[in-house]
Design a protein around this motif. Structure first.
Motif, mmCIF file in Angstrom:
data_model
loop_
_atom_site.group_PDB
_atom_site.id
_atom_site.type_symbol
_atom_site.label_atom_id
_atom_site.label_comp_id
_atom_site.label_asym_id
_atom_site.label_seq_id
_atom_site.Cartn_x
_atom_site.Cartn_y
_atom_site.Cartn_z
ATOM 1 N N ARG A 1 0.820 -1.210 0.000
ATOM 2 C CA ARG A 1 0.000 0.000 0.000
ATOM 3 C C ARG A 1 0.855 1.263 0.000
ATOM 4 O O ARG A 1 0.428 2.315 -0.482
ATOM 5 C CB ARG A 1 -0.920 -0.006 1.216
ATOM 6 C CG ARG A 1 -1.991 -1.094 1.181
ATOM 7 C CD ARG A 1 -2.972 -0.940 2.332
ATOM 8 N NE ARG A 1 -3.700 0.317 2.259
ATOM 9 C CZ ARG A 1 -4.789 0.510 1.526
ATOM 10 N NH1 ARG A 1 -5.273 -0.464 0.765
ATOM 11 N NH2 ARG A 1 -5.406 1.684 1.532
ATOM 12 N N SER A 2 2.077 1.165 0.518
ATOM 13 C CA SER A 2 2.922 2.356 0.615
ATOM 14 C C SER A 2 3.294 2.940 -0.737
ATOM 15 O O SER A 2 3.697 4.108 -0.818
ATOM 16 C CB SER A 2 4.203 2.029 1.393
ATOM 17 O OG SER A 2 4.989 1.068 0.687
ATOM 18 N N VAL A 3 3.201 2.157 -1.810
ATOM 19 C CA VAL A 3 3.573 2.672 -3.126
ATOM 20 C C VAL A 3 2.363 3.107 -3.938
ATOM 21 O O VAL A 3 2.519 3.584 -5.063
ATOM 22 C CB VAL A 3 4.393 1.639 -3.942
ATOM 23 C CG1 VAL A 3 5.655 1.244 -3.201
ATOM 24 C CG2 VAL A 3 3.560 0.418 -4.314
ATOM 25 N N LEU A 4 1.150 2.962 -3.394
ATOM 26 C CA LEU A 4 -0.062 3.288 -4.151
ATOM 27 C C LEU A 4 -0.490 4.722 -3.890
ATOM 28 O O LEU A 4 -0.697 5.128 -2.748
ATOM 29 C CB LEU A 4 -1.197 2.335 -3.782
ATOM 30 C CG LEU A 4 -0.910 0.838 -3.922
ATOM 31 C CD1 LEU A 4 -2.164 0.024 -3.652
ATOM 32 C CD2 LEU A 4 -0.336 0.514 -5.289
ATOM 33 N N GLY A 5 -0.605 5.499 -4.961
ATOM 34 C CA GLY A 5 -0.957 6.909 -4.844
ATOM 35 C C GLY A 5 -2.370 7.208 -5.292
ATOM 36 O O GLY A 5 -3.292 6.409 -5.109
ATOM 37 N N GLU A 6 -2.533 8.362 -5.889
ATOM 38 C CA GLU A 6 -3.846 8.825 -6.333
ATOM 39 C C GLU A 6 -4.326 8.051 -7.565
ATOM 40 O O GLU A 6 -3.512 7.551 -8.349
ATOM 41 C CB GLU A 6 -3.787 10.317 -6.664
ATOM 42 C CG GLU A 6 -3.515 11.214 -5.471
ATOM 43 C CD GLU A 6 -4.660 11.194 -4.476
ATOM 44 O OE1 GLU A 6 -5.832 11.141 -4.919
ATOM 45 O OE2 GLU A 6 -4.386 11.224 -3.261
ATOM 46 N N PRO A 7 -5.646 7.975 -7.768
ATOM 47 C CA PRO A 7 -6.163 7.412 -9.019
ATOM 48 C C PRO A 7 -5.651 8.233 -10.201
ATOM 49 O O PRO A 7 -5.468 9.453 -10.097
ATOM 50 C CB PRO A 7 -7.683 7.539 -8.867
ATOM 51 C CG PRO A 7 -7.914 7.606 -7.394
ATOM 52 C CD PRO A 7 -6.734 8.343 -6.826
ATOM 53 N N ASN A 8 -5.413 7.561 -11.315
ATOM 54 C CA ASN A 8 -4.866 8.267 -12.478
ATOM 55 C C ASN A 8 -5.910 8.568 -13.539
ATOM 56 O O ASN A 8 -5.568 9.005 -14.645
ATOM 57 C CB ASN A 8 -3.709 7.471 -13.083
ATOM 58 C CG ASN A 8 -4.156 6.158 -13.714
ATOM 59 O OD1 ASN A 8 -5.332 5.828 -13.694
ATOM 60 N ND2 ASN A 8 -3.216 5.416 -14.254
ATOM 61 N N GLY A 9 -7.179 8.328 -13.226
ATOM 62 C CA GLY A 9 -8.229 8.633 -14.183
ATOM 63 C C GLY A 9 -8.742 7.433 -14.947
ATOM 64 O O GLY A 9 -9.751 7.531 -15.653
ATOM 65 N N TRP A 10 -8.062 6.314 -14.836
ATOM 66 C CA TRP A 10 -8.491 5.085 -15.482
ATOM 67 C C TRP A 10 -9.010 4.129 -14.413
ATOM 68 O O TRP A 10 -8.409 3.989 -13.350
ATOM 69 C CB TRP A 10 -7.339 4.454 -16.269
ATOM 70 C CG TRP A 10 -6.986 5.252 -17.475
ATOM 71 C CD1 TRP A 10 -6.187 6.351 -17.527
ATOM 72 C CD2 TRP A 10 -7.431 5.027 -18.801
ATOM 73 N NE1 TRP A 10 -6.120 6.835 -18.810
ATOM 74 C CE2 TRP A 10 -6.874 6.026 -19.621
ATOM 75 C CE3 TRP A 10 -8.256 4.068 -19.399
ATOM 76 C CZ2 TRP A 10 -7.108 6.108 -20.982
ATOM 77 C CZ3 TRP A 10 -8.483 4.140 -20.759
ATOM 78 C CH2 TRP A 10 -7.915 5.156 -21.536
ATOM 79 N N SER A 11 -10.091 3.459 -14.674
ATOM 80 C CA SER A 11 -10.745 2.597 -13.697
ATOM 81 C C SER A 11 -9.780 1.551 -13.148
ATOM 82 O O SER A 11 -9.131 0.818 -13.909
ATOM 83 C CB SER A 11 -11.943 1.896 -14.343
ATOM 84 O OG SER A 11 -12.566 1.023 -13.432
#
Length: 281
Positions: free
Chosen positions: A112-122
């Motif tokens: 989880r530490s490397v997961l950021g904001e959604p990039n606009g793709w589902s």
């Protein structure tokens, strides 16, 4: 998936902060239409002007009579790659290296530490590319998959997160370090590797990558920025989604880009720029 032309304003802002320097159009060159292999690393070196097909939607349809196919690495098998090879094609493995995708079989390998904001793709979220020790083994396994399925090259997607709202304070320096690592991982496996978009960093990265993949440089009047690849004898595989061929094919031929029009879903349909003579392999 793809179809993510980076915001020009975001890139300029990032560049100002770091002070960085910075269609199948032309006639194909004589000799081997598939390019030449580097003796030192035995990787494929696609030359400017090669026609190509880019299909990321589902299993590959091999009906396009072109020498290069760029297809999804997870959704296609070794048998699919072998079938294209028997038809004389070179095959590029699409892999997302800049965002987590919840629909991939290795999704649980990402902490989880490397997961950021959604990039606009589902189902996708930006990755913290600063965490090289975490991401490198994951990407190595993905590139192992490409190698083991018999692919000739890799198209690593989303290698310009530093110009987007990722949820992390990424810099252009972070991006250069990560992109060079990605190129090294490919070359260590005997795979050619393409630079996807990231036009402002081409001067720093052109020697590390064997070809370029670009989306919509004509729409944003940026195609000239890809010239370092052509000058180095490296192919530029280019698509437009909105621009009519009449607005970019002449310039693509002049620049020796491998250009075509595609739908954003990147299915089978393609509308290439005319070459003036039949494509040869």
């Amino acid at each position: 998936m793809t179809g993510r032309a980076l915001s020009r304003a975001a890139l300029l802002t990032a560049l100002a902060a770091t002070a960085l320097t910075g269609c199948s159009g032309g006639t194909e060159p004589p000799g081997d239409a598939h390019g030449t292999a580097s003796p030192s690393r035995a990787v494929w070196k696609p030359r400017p002007g090669l026609a190509w097909q880019w299909q990321l939607d589902g299993k590959v349809d091999a009906s396009a009579d072109v020498p290069v196919y760029d297809i999804d690495g997870f959704e296609n098998s070794a048998a699919d790659v072998a079938r294209l090879h028997r038809a004389g094609r070179k095959v590029i493995c699409y892999v997302n290296v800049g965002a987590w995708e919840d629909f991939r079989p290795d999704r649980d390998a990402f902490p989880r530490s490397v997961l950021g904001e959604p990039n606009g793709w589902s189902g996708e979220r930006w990755l913290d590319i600063r965490q090289l020790s975490v991401l490198r083994p994951i990407m190595e396994r993905r590139f192992d998959m490409c190698r083991d399925k018999g692919f000739d090259a890799v198209e690593p997607d989303l290698v310009e997160g530093y110009g987007n709202d990722t949820g992390f304070p990424l810099t252009a320096r972070d991006q250069l370090r990560y992109n060079r690592m990605i190129a090294d991982i490919a070359h260590e496996r005997g795979l050619s590797v393409g630079l996807k978009n990231d036009l402002p960093q081409i001067p720093q990265l052109v020697r590390h990558f064997d070809f370029a993949v670009n989306e919509e440089c004509a729409q944003y009047d940026e195609c000239g920025e890809l010239s370092p690849f052509i000058e180095a004898g490296k192919a530029v595989f280019h698509v437009e989604y909105k621009e009519p061929r009449s607005s970019f094919c002449a310039e693509s031929r002049r620049l020796r880009l491998s250009s075509m029009r595609k739908e954003p879903e990147l299915g089978v349909w393609r509308s290439p720029c005319p070459t003036g003579r039949p494509t040869t392999e």
